[in-house]
Design a protein around this motif. Structure first.
Motif, PDB file in Angstrom:
ATOM      1  N   GLU A 172      37.032 103.852  11.134  1.00 46.73           N
ATOM      2  CA  GLU A 172      38.159 103.547  12.021  1.00 46.73           C
ATOM      3  C   GLU A 172      39.375 103.148  11.194  1.00 46.73           C
ATOM      4  OE1 GLU A 172      39.252 100.597  15.809  1.00 46.73           O
ATOM      5  OE2 GLU A 172      37.245 100.571  14.921  1.00 46.73           O
ATOM      6  N   LEU A 173      40.534 103.638  11.609  1.00 40.06           N
ATOM      7  CA  LEU A 173      41.771 103.308  10.920  1.00 40.06           C
ATOM      8  C   LEU A 173      42.123 101.840  11.130  1.00 40.06           C
ATOM      9  CD1 LEU A 173      44.263 104.316   9.292  1.00 40.06           C
ATOM     10  CD2 LEU A 173      45.366 104.736  11.514  1.00 40.06           C
ATOM     11  N   ILE A 174      42.375 101.156  10.016  1.00 39.47           N
ATOM     12  CA  ILE A 174      42.788  99.759  10.071  1.00 39.47           C
ATOM     13  C   ILE A 174      44.289  99.647   9.890  1.00 39.47           C
ATOM     14  CG2 ILE A 174      42.570  97.502   8.973  1.00 39.47           C
ATOM     15  CD1 ILE A 174      39.737  98.307   8.125  1.00 39.47           C
ATOM     16  N   VAL A 175      44.828 100.316   8.866  1.00 45.15           N
ATOM     17  CA  VAL A 175      46.236 100.154   8.528  1.00 45.15           C
ATOM     18  C   VAL A 175      46.680 101.344   7.691  1.00 45.15           C
ATOM     19  CG1 VAL A 175      45.665  98.790   6.462  1.00 45.15           C
ATOM     20  CG2 VAL A 175      47.923  98.525   7.522  1.00 45.15           C
ATOM     21  N   THR A 176      47.960 101.676   7.785  1.00 41.58           N
ATOM     22  CA  THR A 176      48.556 102.650   6.879  1.00 41.58           C
ATOM     23  C   THR A 176      49.592 101.944   6.016  1.00 41.58           C
ATOM     24  OG1 THR A 176      50.229 103.269   8.527  1.00 41.58           O
ATOM     25  CG2 THR A 176      48.205 104.583   8.438  1.00 41.58           C
ATOM     26  N   ASP A 177      49.689 102.396   4.781  1.00 39.05           N
ATOM     27  CA  ASP A 177      50.681 101.901   3.820  1.00 39.05           C
ATOM     28  C   ASP A 177      51.393 103.134   3.283  1.00 39.05           C
ATOM     29  OD1 ASP A 177      52.153 100.720   1.839  1.00 39.05           O
ATOM     30  OD2 ASP A 177      50.461  99.928   0.709  1.00 39.05           O
ATOM     31  N   GLY A 178      52.557 103.440   3.869  1.00 37.42           N
ATOM     32  CA  GLY A 178      53.173 104.725   3.579  1.00 37.42           C
ATOM     33  C   GLY A 178      52.278 105.838   4.077  1.00 37.42           C
ATOM     34  N   ASP A 179      51.945 106.781   3.202  1.00 39.72           N
ATOM     35  CA  ASP A 179      51.065 107.900   3.578  1.00 39.72           C
ATOM     36  C   ASP A 179      49.583 107.572   3.391  1.00 39.72           C
ATOM     37  OD1 ASP A 179      53.267 109.486   4.193  1.00 39.72           O
ATOM     38  OD2 ASP A 179      53.416 110.265   2.141  1.00 39.72           O
ATOM     39  N   GLU A 180      49.287 106.405   2.838  1.00 45.33           N
ATOM     40  CA  GLU A 180      47.898 106.058   2.535  1.00 45.33           C
ATOM     41  C   GLU A 180      47.252 105.339   3.713  1.00 45.33           C
ATOM     42  OE1 GLU A 180      45.795 103.122  -0.669  1.00 45.33           O
ATOM     43  OE2 GLU A 180      47.049 104.740  -1.473  1.00 45.33           O
ATOM     44  N   GLU A 181      46.054 105.787   4.061  1.00 44.08           N
ATOM     45  CA  GLU A 181      45.297 105.170   5.148  1.00 44.08           C
ATOM     46  C   GLU A 181      44.222 104.245   4.585  1.00 44.08           C
ATOM     47  OE1 GLU A 181      43.618 108.353   7.408  1.00 44.08           O
ATOM     48  OE2 GLU A 181      45.460 108.650   8.595  1.00 44.08           O
ATOM     49  N   VAL A 182      44.028 103.121   5.242  1.00 44.12           N
ATOM     50  CA  VAL A 182      42.906 102.239   4.933  1.00 44.12           C
ATOM     51  C   VAL A 182      41.994 102.251   6.144  1.00 44.12           C
ATOM     52  CG1 VAL A 182      42.151  99.895   4.408  1.00 44.12           C
ATOM     53  CG2 VAL A 182      44.278 100.790   3.405  1.00 44.12           C
ATOM     54  N   ARG A 183      40.780 102.739   5.951  1.00 44.33           N
ATOM     55  CA  ARG A 183      39.803 102.829   7.038  1.00 44.33           C
ATOM     56  C   ARG A 183      38.610 101.925   6.735  1.00 44.33           C
ATOM     57  NH1 ARG A 183      40.551 106.927  10.707  1.00 44.33           N
ATOM     58  NH2 ARG A 183      42.366 108.269  10.251  1.00 44.33           N
ATOM     59  N   ALA A 184      37.920 101.558   7.775  1.00 46.82           N
ATOM     60  CA  ALA A 184      36.768 100.672   7.628  1.00 46.82           C
ATOM     61  C   ALA A 184      35.677 101.369   6.820  1.00 46.82           C
ATOM     62  CB  ALA A 184      36.238 100.256   8.982  1.00 46.82           C
ATOM     63  N   PRO A 185      35.224 100.765   5.720  1.00 49.48           N
ATOM     64  CA  PRO A 185      34.200 101.416   4.896  1.00 49.48           C
ATOM     65  C   PRO A 185      32.786 101.296   5.456  1.00 49.48           C
ATOM     66  CG  PRO A 185      34.838  99.324   3.909  1.00 49.48           C
ATOM     67  CD  PRO A 185      35.734  99.533   5.091  1.00 49.48           C
ATOM     68  N   VAL A 186      32.582 100.373   6.401  1.00 49.32           N
ATOM     69  CA  VAL A 186      31.255 100.139   6.963  1.00 49.32           C
ATOM     70  C   VAL A 186      31.411  99.802   8.439  1.00 49.32           C
ATOM     71  CG1 VAL A 186      30.229  99.289   4.803  1.00 49.32           C
ATOM     72  CG2 VAL A 186      31.325  97.674   6.378  1.00 49.32           C
ATOM     73  N   ASP A 187      30.314  99.937   9.188  1.00 47.50           N
ATOM     74  CA  ASP A 187      30.318  99.438  10.562  1.00 47.50           C
ATOM     75  C   ASP A 187      30.414  97.912  10.537  1.00 47.50           C
ATOM     76  OD1 ASP A 187      30.232 101.737  12.146  1.00 47.50           O
ATOM     77  OD2 ASP A 187      28.071 101.971  11.796  1.00 47.50           O
ATOM     78  N   GLY A 188      31.069  97.378  11.531  1.00 52.38           N
ATOM     79  CA  GLY A 188      31.207  95.929  11.606  1.00 52.38           C
ATOM     80  C   GLY A 188      32.148  95.360  10.563  1.00 52.38           C
ATOM     81  N   CYS A 189      33.040  96.208  10.043  1.00 52.22           N
ATOM     82  CA  CYS A 189      33.987  95.740   9.028  1.00 52.22           C
ATOM     83  C   CYS A 189      34.918  94.701   9.655  1.00 52.22           C
ATOM     84  CB  CYS A 189      34.785  96.912   8.481  1.00 52.22           C
ATOM     85  SG  CYS A 189      36.013  96.447   7.250  1.00 52.22           S
ATOM     86  N   THR A 190      34.875  93.507   9.141  1.00 52.69           N
ATOM     87  CA  THR A 190      35.699  92.405   9.650  1.00 52.69           C
ATOM     88  C   THR A 190      36.815  92.140   8.658  1.00 52.69           C
ATOM     89  OG1 THR A 190      33.786  91.431  10.760  1.00 52.69           O
ATOM     90  CG2 THR A 190      35.689  89.988  10.395  1.00 52.69           C
ATOM     91  N   ILE A 191      38.043  92.067   9.159  1.00 55.36           N
ATOM     92  CA  ILE A 191      39.173  91.856   8.262  1.00 55.36           C
ATOM     93  C   ILE A 191      39.554  90.375   8.234  1.00 55.36           C
ATOM     94  CG2 ILE A 191      40.005  94.191   8.637  1.00 55.36           C
ATOM     95  CD1 ILE A 191      42.338  92.929  10.274  1.00 55.36           C
TER      96      ILE A 191
END
Length: 309
Positions: free
Chosen positions: A269-288
């Motif tokens: 799941e997409l968490i955040v974008t930084d410019g063109d770079e996407e940060v997605r959850a690496p695991v299920d239940g990823c808590t930020i």
């Protein structure tokens, strides 16, 4: 967003002349064998809960039954720059005082108010057997521990029990060296405990109240003071393992949904974008944890974790 100020700075000049040869550092020896415990406040200048806990110890005349107690106010210069019109600016002046505790920084040629203060405090931190470094958060999230993933830290935080949430850094902090990892405190061979406690939102009265309680529980755990029988029993402990801490690259940051911290994302799941770079959850239940409030390149964007329990 309007900011409510339940907790504001007080004049710390009466505490400037300590007795340890370093300004704003106070040391009390019991004369009996026991550990040397450091309680450190104001690593960041706008995190007032630590000031509340440190002044509580000094104003109430708390003295160790055994061992030695040291109380320090770290970034007083940043603290004194606080302005309610820009209440987050006084977190630091030039450098993040909680990322410069490596020999590369401390022995290097750069200069700043934070580096000068860290060099002053270096022997104070090195002398301690156990460290409690008191912090708070920009957002109103549930309080939590932060510590390097040594079993000695986990045991102590679990035994102290408050707060019940743990952010465990198995490889330490990747974006710099925090105070709790300075010198021997960052080595597996050391037997001392070094914990950060995040006590809640910077300017909430409750963060100061919790900082006092956690400080007294920490001292009681190591035998420096008696436990208070009125303390409530700890809640069920919840631990999260740090997986990654992306660093802001562009400043053009957009979170996929409104976040303050402790939100959970499914794998991919997409968490955040930084410019063109996407940060997605690496695991299920990823808590930020600690999503960036302002988006300055070079600073931490968000802490990605997975539940351990």
């Amino acid at each position: 967003m309007d900011q409510t100020f339940e907790l504001l700075p007080r004049d710390l000049k009466p505490y400037r002349d300590g007795n340890a040869g370093v300004p704003y550092v106070h040391r009390f020896e019991s004369g009996k064998p026991g550990p040397h415990v450091l309680v450190n406040a104001l690593t960041h200048g706008n995190e007032f809960c630590g000031m509340v806990a440190a002044t509580h110890l000094l104003d109430r005349g708390v003295r160790p039954k055994v061992g030695t107690l040291t109380v320090s106010f770290a970034n007083v210069e940043a603290y004194e720059s606080f302005d309610t019109n820009d209440p987050f600016k006084s977190r630091l002046l030039v450098h993040n005082l909680n990322r410069i505790w490596s020999s590369q920084w401390l022995d290097g040629g750069e200069d700043s108010p934070e580096l000068r203060r860290a060099r002053e405090l270096r022997p104070v931190v090195a002398a301690a057997d156990h460290i409690l470094d008191i912090h708070s958060t920009a957002q109103p999230v549930e309080p939590f521990w932060v510590y390097s993933g040594f079993e000695r830290n986990a045991r102590a935080a679990t035994a102290i029990g408050v707060p019940p949430v743990h952010l465990v850094m198995p490889g330490g902090m990747s974006t710099g060296t925090p105070l709790i990892e300075h010198g021997l405190h960052g080595k597996a061979s050391h037997d001392g405990v070094s914990l950060v406690v995040e006590c809640g939102q910077h300017f909430r009265r409750a963060s100061g109240e919790l900082a006092v309680e956690v400080t007294m529980r920490f001292l009681a755990h190591f035998g420096l003071v008696d436990a208070d029988p009125s303390w409530p029993a700890p809640q069920r402990q919840r631990r999260y393992e740090l997986l990654a801490t992306p660093v802001i690259k562009t400043g053009n940051v957009k979170f996929a949904r409104p976040v303050v911290g402790m939100e959970t994302f499914d794998k991919g799941e997409l968490i955040v974008t930084d410019g063109d770079e996407e940060v997605r959850a690496p695991v299920d239940g990823c808590t930020i944890f600690m999503p960036a409030r302002v988006h300055i390149p070079g600073r931490e964007l968000v802490y990605l974790t997975r539940p351990l329990d």
